[in-house]
Design an enzyme around this catalytic site. Structure first.
Site, PDB file in Angstrom:
ATOM      1  CG  ASP A 123      -2.219   0.822   1.273  1.00 36.96           C
ATOM      2  OD1 ASP A 123      -2.422   1.444  -0.029  1.00 36.96           O
ATOM      3  OD2 ASP A 123      -2.964   0.473   0.855  1.00 36.96           O
ATOM      4  CD  GLU A 164      -6.224   6.242   2.731  1.00 38.34           C
ATOM      5  OE1 GLU A 164      -5.904   4.671   3.099  1.00 38.34           O
ATOM      6  OE2 GLU A 164      -5.951   6.222   1.355  1.00 38.34           O
TER       7      GLU A 164
HETATM    8  C1  BGC Z   1      -5.378   3.604   0.500  1.00 42.18           C
HETATM    9  C2  BGC Z   1      -5.843   1.993  -0.510  1.00 42.18           C
HETATM   10  C3  BGC Z   1      -5.149   2.906  -2.380  1.00 42.18           C
HETATM   11  C4  BGC Z   1      -4.321   3.246  -2.715  1.00 42.18           C
HETATM   12  C5  BGC Z   1      -3.746   4.081  -3.374  1.00 42.18           C
HETATM   13  C6  BGC Z   1      -3.979   3.947   0.007  1.00 42.18           C
HETATM   14  O1  BGC Z   1      -4.018   4.933   0.848  1.00 42.18           O
HETATM   15  O2  BGC Z   1      -5.171   2.320   1.089  1.00 42.18           O
HETATM   16  O3  BGC Z   1      -6.731   1.443  -0.216  1.00 42.18           O
HETATM   17  O4  BGC Z   1      -5.633   1.403  -3.187  1.00 42.18           O
HETATM   18  O5  BGC Z   1      -3.436   4.331  -0.887  1.00 42.18           O
HETATM   19  O6  BGC Z   1      -4.103   5.264  -3.505  1.00 42.18           O
HETATM   20  C1  BGC Z   2      -3.793   7.604  -0.629  1.00 43.55           C
HETATM   21  C2  BGC Z   2      -3.422   8.245  -2.246  1.00 43.55           C
HETATM   22  C3  BGC Z   2      -3.749  10.056  -1.744  1.00 43.55           C
HETATM   23  C4  BGC Z   2      -2.481  10.300  -1.156  1.00 43.55           C
HETATM   24  C5  BGC Z   2      -2.666  11.501  -0.374  1.00 43.55           C
HETATM   25  C6  BGC Z   2      -2.927   7.856  -0.512  1.00 43.55           C
HETATM   26  O1  BGC Z   2      -2.687   7.016   1.478  1.00 43.55           O
HETATM   27  O2  BGC Z   2      -4.154   6.573  -0.992  1.00 43.55           O
HETATM   28  O3  BGC Z   2      -4.445   8.293  -2.845  1.00 43.55           O
HETATM   29  O4  BGC Z   2      -3.760  10.486  -3.200  1.00 43.55           O
HETATM   30  O5  BGC Z   2      -2.619   9.958   0.521  1.00 43.55           O
HETATM   31  O6  BGC Z   2      -1.769  11.892   0.614  1.00 43.55           O
END
Ligand code: BGC
Ligand code: BGC
Length: 606
Positions: free
Chosen positions: A301, A500
């Site tokens: 991730d 998230e």
């Molecule tokens: C999330 C994932 C996501 C990835 C790419 C992460 O922060 O936990 O679910 O696929 O970012 O955006």
């Molecule tokens: C998310 C990404 C996002 C990034 C920004 C990550 O955790 O998965 O999709 O663009 O955080 O900090």
């Protein structure tokens, strides 16, 4: 004669099957030979490049794609081309692919994105209900249809790989990712998750209209304890359960995804009994690859390996040795994370020093290249722009509308106040969610966290109500409900978009400003139906008495007409709670046996 034909027919089926399996065997052998020969030509640097995934927004220069031979790029949430429209996405994809093909061995890259409820970063795409709503449909057919439509919209922009489905089994709704899960119930997540994989990938990943699915997050993200996560909340926290419990509660959806042929897995941020999943060789190698026989590849991730205790070099060593095949670096220097240059430098050092064995590298690269080969990427590296007409098409919006209809859960209907009449009464529409595409779509919509307001094309609930009634003048709209009167009020309230981390909450009360709007009607004895837009059940025990009707609409996406269809009885509600509805904040983690406000599986019809 009949017997003869039957024998003849079965004989030809046997012959046909024989021929098919011969040809699959032959293709398999050809693919293996192709990948082996490619690997034999690769330098260590080229291999490590294949194992590297960078977010396009952090590329210092587009030529770095061929210079380092990146195996993959991604668009994280909101990482969009400058002009966010479908054609620009396809052109952007092609420009990166063109650059990748300039590398010595001309290996195309896999482009990944979070299309978790439709192709949700793209303005104009169809936005489907988030998984929590799909869970309430209890209908694997509609889930598969939604995933199939999503795959078409993603494929139309050239993008090969979808970081979905999320197979979390959430049991504490304080978690801001609750809505990414289909249900609190393992069996339901398993059934619907399998349907989603089938929809994304279709029967064969070498189908130009399919995308690679990604079973995420492996494993246990939905079961972490409150207080153990980021900022002492829950996201990325610790899952404290025995191996038995892990296997019973969290593993079956992943097993099912493998049975459906899922091409990739994403490791989870959380720890299991205090060990980061990204560092856990038992989980990623012994269990996933050896015991379950998963043949695809595992991506980390976003910057997740940096959360493993130790310095960055040891994070790389630990995670690759544990079984991570591709690292989502993602090069986010501007967010204080590591650059891809530093990643590659330390990665190479680690292999040179013998701290990561060469056969681990070859295994990872073989897995990645095999998926590229099987999915037809070498033969069809570029987008097919004739597919662009699928994006936001009428047909897909119709599928979304049906999914919305089926996801509505009718929780209260005092005096049969619903369905609403289409004529003869004055209907008031109020609440900040009533005319708000952004709010009805939630997080992971156009931007990472989502936004209130007019972010993309679609039909708001207000617009849908206006077109459902026979005479538009019988609908009056007021956001705050002030200065309007009528026979019945539809008040659309709920949560502002979040994703998230930012969506973690200590409590799940309804906002005061929303309650004030409702009271403006109930105080005047105007019957109120509350439509709740939320990523999880919220605590409404004390307020419920004031409400005559109550519908959990979850995060329906762009097709507000599906909500109106239920309000007016054009669709008789069938949605059933896929999450128990707690009475108070003491009922977490959820136990379906508790005395809840509404039980798991509850849902009324007309
Ligand atoms: C999330 C994932 C996501 C990835 C790419 C992460 O922060 O936990 O679910 O696929 O970012 O955006
Ligand atoms: C998310 C990404 C996002 C990034 C920004 C990550 O955790 O998965 O999709 O663009 O955080 O900090």
């Amino acid at each position: 004669m009949k017997i003869f034909t039957n024998i003849f027919a079965s004989l030809s089926i046997v012959l046909l099957l024989g021929a098919c399996s011969n040809s699959t065997e032959a293709t398999k052998a050809k693919n293996i030979a192709f990948v082996d020969s490619l690997i034999s030509k690769m330098t260590l640097e080229e291999k490590l490049g294949q194992m590297t995934q960078v977010d396009r927004q952090f590329l210092n220069d587009i030529s770095d794609i061929s210079k380092y031979g990146f195996g993959s790029l991604l668009s994280g949430g909101g990482s969009t081309p400058e002009v966010n429209e479908p054609k620009a996405w396809a052109e952007m994809y092609d420009s990166y692919q063109k650059e990748a093909l300039k590398s010595r061995l001309q290996i195309p890259l896999l482009y990944g994105i979070d299309a978790v409820h439709g192709h949700n970063n793209v303005v104009g795409a169809t936005i489907f209900p988030h998984n929590i709503g799909l869970g309430a449909t209890r209908d694997p057919k509609i889930v598969e249809a939604v995933a199939r439509a999503t795959a078409l919209e993603v494929a139309a922009t050239g993008i090969d790989w979808d970081f979905a489905p999320c197979l979390a089994v959430p049991d504490d709704y304080r978690w801001g990712r609750t809505y990414e899960g289909f249900s609190e119930d393992t069996e339901l997540v398993t059934e619907l998750g399998g349907a989603a994989v089938r929809g994304y990938q279709s029967a064969n990943i070498n189908n130009p209209n399919s995308v690679l699915a990604c079973a995420k997050h492996f494993i246990g993200d939905g079961g972490t304890s409150f207080g153990t996560g980021l900022n002492k909340l829950i996201d990325r926290g610790n899952l404290a359960v025995s191996e038995d419990e892990l296997r019973k509660r969290h593993l079956p959806p992943f097993q099912k995804a493998i049975d459906e042929g899922v091409a990739t897995f994403m490791a989870a941020y959380n720890t299991w009994n205090d060990l980061k999943c990204h560092a856990n060789k038992f989980l990623l190698t012994d269990l996933l690859k050896e015991e379950l026989g998963f043949k695809g590849f595992v991506v980390s991730d976003w910057a997740a390996i940096e959360e493993i205790p130790g310095d960055y070099k040891s994070d790389i060593i630990t995670s690759i040795n544990a079984g991570i095949d591709m690292v989502m670096v993602p090069g986010a220097v501007k967010f204080g994370n590591e650059s891809y240059e530093n990643f590659l430098k330390l990665f190479k050092e680690s292999v040179d020093e013998g701290l990561i064995p060469m056969n681990r590298i070859d295994d990872a690269v073989r897995r990645i290249l095999m998926i590229k080969k099987q999915s037809g990427l070498f033969e069809r590296p570029f987008s097919d722009q004739s597919l662009l007409t699928y994006i936001g098409s009428q047909n897909h919006r119709q599928i979304a509308r049906e999914a919305v209809q089926k996801s509505m859960v009718l929780l209260k209907n005092k005096n049969d106040m619903l369905p609403l009449p289409k004529s003869g009464k004055k209907i008031i529409v109020a609440g900040r969610g009533a005319d708000n595409i952004g709010m009805q779509s939630g997080g992971w919509t156009i931007s990472w966290q989502g936004e209130m307001g007019n972010t993309t094309d679609g039909t708001t609930i207000l617009e849908a109500i206006r077109s459902a009634v026979n005479d538009e003048t019988s609908v009056e709209y007021s956001v705050d409900g002030k200065g309007v009167t009528g026979d019945v009020a539809v008040v659309v309230i709920g949560e502002k978009p979040y994703a998230e981390m930012e969506g973690d909450r200590k409590d799940l009360k309804i906002a005061k400003e929303d309650l004030a709007v409702i009271s403006r009607f109930s105080d005047k004895n105007i019957p109120v139906v509350v439509v709740l837009l939320s990523g999880r059940p919220m605590i409404v025990t004390e307020e419920l008495d004031e409400w005559d009707g109550f519908i959990a609409a979850w995060l329906p996406g762009t097709e507000g007409a599906g909500v109106a269809d239920v309000l007016f009885g054009d669709y008789n509600p069938t949605g059933k709670l896929s999450f128990s509805w707690p009475k108070n904040m003491d009922q977490f983690p959820i136990n379906p046996e508790d005395d809840h406000l509404y039980k798991f599986g509850f849902g009324l019809s007309y």
